[in-house]
Scaffold this motif. Structure first.
Motif, PDB file in Angstrom:
ATOM      1  N   PHE A   1       0.840  -1.291  -0.002  1.00 27.78           N
ATOM      2  CA  PHE A   1       0.039   0.088  -0.048  1.00 27.78           C
ATOM      3  C   PHE A   1       0.839   1.218   0.013  1.00 27.78           C
ATOM      4  CE2 PHE A   1      -2.419   3.270   2.636  1.00 27.78           C
ATOM      5  CZ  PHE A   1      -3.392   3.513   1.685  1.00 27.78           C
ATOM      6  N   ASP A   2       1.956   1.314   0.828  1.00 34.06           N
ATOM      7  CA  ASP A   2       2.919   2.315   0.652  1.00 34.06           C
ATOM      8  C   ASP A   2       3.575   2.451  -0.432  1.00 34.06           C
ATOM      9  OD1 ASP A   2       3.803   4.714   2.146  1.00 34.06           O
ATOM     10  OD2 ASP A   2       4.754   3.518   3.652  1.00 34.06           O
ATOM     11  N   PHE A   3       4.029   3.714  -0.593  1.00 30.38           N
ATOM     12  CA  PHE A   3       4.867   3.945  -1.664  1.00 30.38           C
ATOM     13  C   PHE A   3       6.478   3.856  -1.256  1.00 30.38           C
ATOM     14  CE2 PHE A   3       2.061   7.558  -3.174  1.00 30.38           C
ATOM     15  CZ  PHE A   3       1.279   6.891  -4.129  1.00 30.38           C
ATOM     16  N   PRO A   4       7.207   3.222  -2.474  1.00 30.40           N
ATOM     17  CA  PRO A   4       8.714   2.700  -1.736  1.00 30.40           C
ATOM     18  C   PRO A   4       9.487   3.966  -1.567  1.00 30.40           C
ATOM     19  CG  PRO A   4       8.120   2.680  -4.102  1.00 30.40           C
ATOM     20  CD  PRO A   4       6.844   3.084  -3.699  1.00 30.40           C
ATOM     21  N   GLY A   5      10.699   3.802  -0.697  1.00 29.01           N
ATOM     22  CA  GLY A   5      11.436   4.747  -0.503  1.00 29.01           C
ATOM     23  C   GLY A   5      12.529   4.325   0.335  1.00 29.01           C
ATOM     24  N   GLU A   6      13.454   4.827   0.705  1.00 25.88           N
ATOM     25  CA  GLU A   6      15.010   4.643   1.282  1.00 25.88           C
ATOM     26  C   GLU A   6      14.550   4.642   2.742  1.00 25.88           C
ATOM     27  OE1 GLU A   6      18.467   5.965  -0.329  1.00 25.88           O
ATOM     28  OE2 GLU A   6      17.889   5.841  -2.478  1.00 25.88           O
ATOM     29  N   LEU A   7      14.276   3.708   3.629  1.00 26.70           N
ATOM     30  CA  LEU A   7      13.989   3.981   4.786  1.00 26.70           C
ATOM     31  C   LEU A   7      15.124   3.846   5.616  1.00 26.70           C
ATOM     32  CD1 LEU A   7      10.279   2.093   5.231  1.00 26.70           C
ATOM     33  CD2 LEU A   7      11.064   4.610   4.340  1.00 26.70           C
ATOM     34  N   PRO A   8      14.983   4.473   7.047  1.00 22.96           N
ATOM     35  CA  PRO A   8      16.303   3.949   7.842  1.00 22.96           C
ATOM     36  C   PRO A   8      16.197   2.425   8.233  1.00 22.96           C
ATOM     37  CG  PRO A   8      14.790   5.723   8.533  1.00 22.96           C
ATOM     38  CD  PRO A   8      14.042   5.216   7.568  1.00 22.96           C
ATOM     39  N   GLU A   9      17.251   2.228   8.960  1.00 21.88           N
ATOM     40  CA  GLU A   9      17.615   0.643   9.052  1.00 21.88           C
ATOM     41  C   GLU A   9      16.860   0.079  10.204  1.00 21.88           C
ATOM     42  OE1 GLU A   9      21.709  -0.090   9.867  1.00 21.88           O
ATOM     43  OE2 GLU A   9      22.457   0.174   8.041  1.00 21.88           O
ATOM     44  N   ASN A  10      16.444   0.880  10.981  1.00 26.66           N
ATOM     45  CA  ASN A  10      15.324   0.646  12.134  1.00 26.66           C
ATOM     46  C   ASN A  10      13.966   0.673  11.779  1.00 26.66           C
ATOM     47  OD1 ASN A  10      15.126   3.284  12.153  1.00 26.66           O
ATOM     48  ND2 ASN A  10      14.900   3.464  14.657  1.00 26.66           N
ATOM     49  N   ALA A  11      13.508   0.931  10.511  1.00 26.68           N
ATOM     50  CA  ALA A  11      12.111   1.061  10.041  1.00 26.68           C
ATOM     51  C   ALA A  11      12.057  -0.588   9.677  1.00 26.68           C
ATOM     52  CB  ALA A  11      11.916   2.233   9.154  1.00 26.68           C
ATOM     53  N   ARG A  12      10.570  -0.898   9.867  1.00 27.49           N
ATOM     54  CA  ARG A  12      10.175  -2.160   9.693  1.00 27.49           C
ATOM     55  C   ARG A  12       8.766  -2.166   9.431  1.00 27.49           C
ATOM     56  NH1 ARG A  12      12.078  -7.246  13.026  1.00 27.49           N
ATOM     57  NH2 ARG A  12      14.185  -6.307  12.750  1.00 27.49           N
ATOM     58  N   TYR A  13       8.473  -2.797   8.020  1.00 26.94           N
ATOM     59  CA  TYR A  13       7.119  -2.878   7.785  1.00 26.94           C
ATOM     60  C   TYR A  13       6.672  -4.347   8.765  1.00 26.94           C
ATOM     61  CZ  TYR A  13       6.759   0.741   4.178  1.00 26.94           C
ATOM     62  OH  TYR A  13       6.974   1.807   3.575  1.00 26.94           O
ATOM     63  N   VAL A  14       5.404  -4.275   9.424  1.00 30.13           N
ATOM     64  CA  VAL A  14       5.201  -5.507  10.020  1.00 30.13           C
ATOM     65  C   VAL A  14       3.517  -5.902   9.662  1.00 30.13           C
ATOM     66  CG1 VAL A  14       7.045  -5.339  12.008  1.00 30.13           C
ATOM     67  CG2 VAL A  14       4.793  -4.175  12.230  1.00 30.13           C
ATOM     68  N   GLY A  15       3.037  -5.181   8.767  1.00 33.04           N
ATOM     69  CA  GLY A  15       1.760  -5.548   8.405  1.00 33.04           C
ATOM     70  C   GLY A  15       0.853  -4.623   9.191  1.00 33.04           C
ATOM     71  N   PRO A  16      -0.443  -4.534   8.515  1.00 36.55           N
ATOM     72  CA  PRO A  16      -1.653  -3.693   9.118  1.00 36.55           C
ATOM     73  C   PRO A  16      -2.265  -4.651  10.250  1.00 36.55           C
ATOM     74  CG  PRO A  16      -2.085  -4.557   6.938  1.00 36.55           C
ATOM     75  CD  PRO A  16      -0.820  -4.890   7.041  1.00 36.55           C
ATOM     76  N   VAL A  17      -2.362  -3.572  11.247  1.00 36.06           N
ATOM     77  CA  VAL A  17      -3.397  -4.580  12.515  1.00 36.06           C
ATOM     78  C   VAL A  17      -4.957  -4.230  12.040  1.00 36.06           C
ATOM     79  CG1 VAL A  17      -4.056  -4.383  14.764  1.00 36.06           C
ATOM     80  CG2 VAL A  17      -1.699  -4.366  14.003  1.00 36.06           C
ATOM     81  N   LEU A  18      -5.845  -4.949  11.779  1.00 30.81           N
ATOM     82  CA  LEU A  18      -7.281  -4.581  11.524  1.00 30.81           C
ATOM     83  C   LEU A  18      -8.068  -4.680  12.214  1.00 30.81           C
ATOM     84  CD1 LEU A  18      -6.937  -6.909   7.913  1.00 30.81           C
ATOM     85  CD2 LEU A  18      -6.370  -4.472   8.226  1.00 30.81           C
TER      86      LEU A  18
END
Length: 427
Positions: A229-246
């Protein structure tokens, strides 16, 4: 004792789970509450010891997760009123003072005391709880920041948050993003950097170069959405996608709901759960649905009274309904563009009509329209224009097909997200 030591182990599926103590430091952001408390509930369900320090308004919902609840001793001062017409400068100043620098000293004091008393192994904070982050850092307890939205901090390659911009292309587009990122940092630093560094100094921490560096001091930034869903980008090393909580909010999850009679398409209307001066917009949406051969279900949430709205015979206006259940019967969702509603609609394979108001909503809207999964119209659109948008989405299979395609990835990330989230928190 640091809180990192296990209390005992229990069996969880194929592996033993070491139970730990977690301290949440949360602020009531309306739509951010269900996913943030959903994280707490998942930890409780795993047998961990969870304490939530949060606004008094979140007490009932917190206790419903099984976590222990501690209210902030100092209530938020006044109302942010970010829905009023304000210049970017005044909006930034008011947001920073209300959400960050105003509460930070009390947050730091209370989180520090809670850490001493509870001895957690990990602190989890809302994005604006800078005082909580500083206290955890000073106590040398690792902290994670919960981001129940798309990634909103400045990141190379990703359009800056807040303006509803699509990804940039070419040198001019990259220049646009560079200037905008600098502007975001400048606004935060103008109003927040000095008081944040003063608080850090009080807690014997080194100053930070820019305000948002405080978030980069987190062990992890947990992004509670789907990268699809998000747009791609160069995120910091400590940023992590963990999925939505519905999760639905507690005040809606247990409400009984019956599908309205008839055979017309079902349109779910779900606007903000906090007041964004949206009653007139909601009334125009209801008026629009009254002109169409549809069945409308409108949920007002706590912000608007049902009796303050006029509804035609084909539209039901309810204070609350379990959106997860309604979406199983719906054909389209009309919304202000809050992340929770948008991501749940997509996970259900439903196209959207978005009338974004503020905050992150324009960013969510452009992520929907860029994938062809819906239409965005202005919040002040007439009933006729809203009706046309709903009719277009209902009448064009391409919107539904795009929503199903994107929603399939979102739903997979939500299912996998429990494992990713728990791995991040229990590892």
């Amino acid at each position: 004792m640091t809180g990192l030591e296990p209390n005992h182990s229990i069996q969880g599926g194929a592996r033993a789970i070491t139970t730990r103590k977690y301290l949440f430091a949360l602020t009531d952001g309306g739509g951010t509450v269900p996913p943030e408390l959903g994280v707490a509930r998942r930890l409780v369900d795993r047998g961990h010891h969870v304490t939530v320090l949060a606004d008094e308004s979140m007490g009932g919902q917190t206790r419903g997760t099984g976590a222990a609840f501690l209210p902030w001793s100092v209530a938020p001062t006044g109302e942010l009123r970010d829905w009023e017409r304000q210049s970017p400068m005044s909006l930034a100043r008011n947001t920073v003072e209300h959400m960050i620098t105003g509460p930070a000293p009390d947050q730091a004091r209370e989180v520090g005391a809670a850490i001493e008393r509870i001895q957690p192994g990990l602190v989890l904070t809302s994005f604006f709880a800078f005082g909580a982050m500083i206290a955890a850092e000073a106590k040398r307890v690792p902290f994670n920041v919960l981001l129940p939205n798309t990634y909103g901090l400045p990141a190379k390659g990703m359009p800056p948050g807040g303006a509803g911009l699509a990804p940039a292309h070419g040198p001019l587009g990259r220049l646009r993003d560079q200037v905008a990122r600098s502007g975001v940092n400048w606004l935060f630093d103008r109003y927040a950097l000095a008081p944040v560094n003063a608080l850090r100094t009080q807690y014997r921490l080194d100053p930070i170069a820019t305000t948002l560096n405080q978030v980069q001091h987190a062990n992890l930034q947990l992004i509670l959405t789907s990268p699809a869903f998000d747009f791609p980008g160069e995120l910091p090393e400590n940023a992590r996608y963990v999925g939505p909580v519905l999760d639905d909010p507690a005040w809606a999850a247990d409400v009984s709901w019956t599908e309205p009679p008839g055979e017309g398409p079902l349109v779910l209307v779900a606007m903000s759960s906090t007041f964004q001066n949206h009653q007139a917009c909601l009334q125009r949406i209801i008026d629009a649905l009254g002109t169409l051969p549809v069945r409308g279900v409108v949920t007002t949430g706590p912000a608007i009274k049902v009796e303050d709205l006029r509804a035609p015979a084909n539209v039901s206006v309810l204070a609350a309904a379990p959106h997860a259940e309604v979406m199983r019967h719906a054909n389209v969702v009309v919304t202000h563009g809050g992340h929770g509603t948008v991501i749940k609609a997509l996970a259900a394979g439903l196209p959207l009509v978005v009338l974004h108001h503020g905050r992150d909503q324009a960013d969510n809207a452009v992520r929907v329209t860029a994938r062809g999964a819906g239409i965005a119209v202005p919040r002040r659109a007439s009933p006729g224009r809203i009706a046309s948008a709903v009719s277009t989405v209902l009448g064009s299979p391409a919107y539904a097909a795009a929503a199903v395609e994107l929603g399939r990835a979102v739903a997979l990330d939500a299912d996998a997200g429990n494992a990713l989230l728990l791995d991040a928190l229990e590892g």
